[in-house]
Each structure stands twice: as structure tokens, then as C-alpha cells.
Write a protein that holds these residues in place. Structure first.
Motif, PDB file in Angstrom:
ATOM      1  N   CYS A   1      -8.330  21.508  12.926  1.00  0.00           N
ATOM      2  CA  CYS A   1      -8.725  21.225  11.546  1.00  0.00           C
ATOM      3  C   CYS A   1     -10.010  20.391  11.514  1.00  0.00           C
ATOM      4  O   CYS A   1     -10.906  20.646  10.712  1.00  0.00           O
ATOM      5  N   LEU A   2     -10.106  19.412  12.398  1.00  0.00           N
ATOM      6  CA  LEU A   2     -11.298  18.571  12.470  1.00  0.00           C
ATOM      7  C   LEU A   2     -12.528  19.394  12.851  1.00  0.00           C
ATOM      8  O   LEU A   2     -13.552  19.342  12.164  1.00  0.00           O
ATOM      9  N   VAL A   3     -12.420  20.170  13.921  1.00  0.00           N
ATOM     10  CA  VAL A   3     -13.562  20.956  14.400  1.00  0.00           C
ATOM     11  C   VAL A   3     -13.939  22.032  13.378  1.00  0.00           C
ATOM     12  O   VAL A   3     -15.116  22.215  13.058  1.00  0.00           O
ATOM     13  N   GLY A   4     -12.950  22.759  12.864  1.00  0.00           N
ATOM     14  CA  GLY A   4     -13.238  23.795  11.874  1.00  0.00           C
ATOM     15  C   GLY A   4     -13.859  23.240  10.608  1.00  0.00           C
ATOM     16  O   GLY A   4     -14.790  23.829  10.048  1.00  0.00           O
TER      17      GLY A   4
ATOM     18  N   TYR B   1     -22.271  16.829  14.986  1.00  0.00           N
ATOM     19  CA  TYR B   1     -21.752  16.797  16.350  1.00  0.00           C
ATOM     20  C   TYR B   1     -21.281  15.399  16.732  1.00  0.00           C
ATOM     21  O   TYR B   1     -20.298  15.254  17.468  1.00  0.00           O
ATOM     22  N   ALA B   2     -21.952  14.365  16.255  1.00  0.00           N
ATOM     23  CA  ALA B   2     -21.487  13.000  16.514  1.00  0.00           C
ATOM     24  C   ALA B   2     -20.150  12.743  15.818  1.00  0.00           C
ATOM     25  O   ALA B   2     -19.246  12.121  16.393  1.00  0.00           O
ATOM     26  N   LEU B   3     -20.014  13.235  14.595  1.00  0.00           N
ATOM     27  CA  LEU B   3     -18.757  13.091  13.862  1.00  0.00           C
ATOM     28  C   LEU B   3     -17.631  13.836  14.576  1.00  0.00           C
ATOM     29  O   LEU B   3     -16.513  13.319  14.703  1.00  0.00           O
ATOM     30  N   MET B   4     -17.920  15.032  15.074  1.00  0.00           N
ATOM     31  CA  MET B   4     -16.925  15.817  15.785  1.00  0.00           C
ATOM     32  C   MET B   4     -16.511  15.120  17.086  1.00  0.00           C
ATOM     33  O   MET B   4     -15.322  15.030  17.402  1.00  0.00           O
ATOM     34  N   ALA B   5     -17.479  14.621  17.838  1.00  0.00           N
ATOM     35  CA  ALA B   5     -17.173  13.946  19.097  1.00  0.00           C
ATOM     36  C   ALA B   5     -16.363  12.675  18.863  1.00  0.00           C
ATOM     37  O   ALA B   5     -15.406  12.396  19.589  1.00  0.00           O
ATOM     38  N   THR B   6     -16.719  11.922  17.833  1.00  0.00           N
ATOM     39  CA  THR B   6     -15.985  10.699  17.517  1.00  0.00           C
ATOM     40  C   THR B   6     -14.550  11.000  17.120  1.00  0.00           C
ATOM     41  O   THR B   6     -13.615  10.333  17.574  1.00  0.00           O
TER      42      THR B   6
END
Length: 124
Positions: A71-74, A108-113
């Protein structure tokens, strides 16, 4: 002399010369999020109000962690494609390129975090 017909030049290309790739990615993420968001809401809603230890035990379940990660990545990929479309429509020149780079970096920073926090929560 250009020997290409108008149709040959336009096949698969929109104004941004990327064809329908953004559109199909948006459709795919929309369909996946239509399934994942209700699952995430039910799993997250269950964890709200419980003690820290119970939440750690709950997110240690691989199914719950996978639903949350998907859900986060999508959601972030969907956000990025939508913001890219808006930037391409309304901003031009070097500002467009810099804004697209900033949007990609932020997403991408939000996804990695988010994935790091979920991984840390699931492994403890």
C-alpha cells in the motif's frame, strides 16, 4: 526530406512523447490501491489503540507487513505519476526538469523512509 507520415510519427506518442505509459501506470496503481487501501485500513485500524508490544507482534505477521508495504509503495508511485503529469502540463523549461527531479527525490525518500520504518517495526 522527411519520409514519415503523420500517423507514423504520432503512433504511441502523446504530447510528452511517452505514449500511454503514464496513463497505464496510473490505471494499474489505481486498481491495486482499490484493493490494498481497504485491507490497509482494516489492518491499521486493528492496531490503533493497542499497546506497543501488541502492535509489534501484529506487524511481525508477514501478511500484515506485506499489505502495508504494498500500500505504501503503490500509493507513493501513484502520487509520483500524478504529480509528474501535473508538472508536465503546467511547468515548462528548466523549471520542469528541476521540479521533476525534486518530486522524484521526495517520493523515493518518502518510500525509503516508510519501508525502513515498517521493516524496523516488523523485525523487532
Amino acid at each position: 526530406m522527411n519520409y514519415l507520415t503523420d500517423r507514423k510519427r504520432a503512433t504511441g506518442l502523446g504530447a510528452g512523447h511517452t505514449g500511454a505509459a503514464h496513463h497505464w501506470l496510473t490505471i494499474a496503481t489505481s486498481i491495486s490501491l482499490a484493493i490494498l487501501v481497504p485491507l490497509f485500513i482494516f489492518t491499521f485500524g486493528y492496531a490503533v489503540g493497542h499497546s506497543y508490544e501488541e502492535v509489534l507482534a501484529f506487524y511481525s505477521n508477514p501478511c500484515i507487513a506485506i499489505i502495508t508495504a504494498l500500500c505504501l509503495v503503490g500509493g507513493i508511485i501513484h502520487l509520483k505519476t500524478e504529480v509528474d503529469e501535473a508538472v508536465e502540463d503546467y511547468i515548462g523549461g528548466i523549471k520542469r526538469k528541476l521540479t521533476l527531479i525534486a518530486v522524484a527525490g521526495f517520493c523515493y525518500a518518502l518510500m525509503a523512509t516508510g519501508l525502513f520504518a515498517l521493516l524496523k517495526l516488523a523485525i523487532q
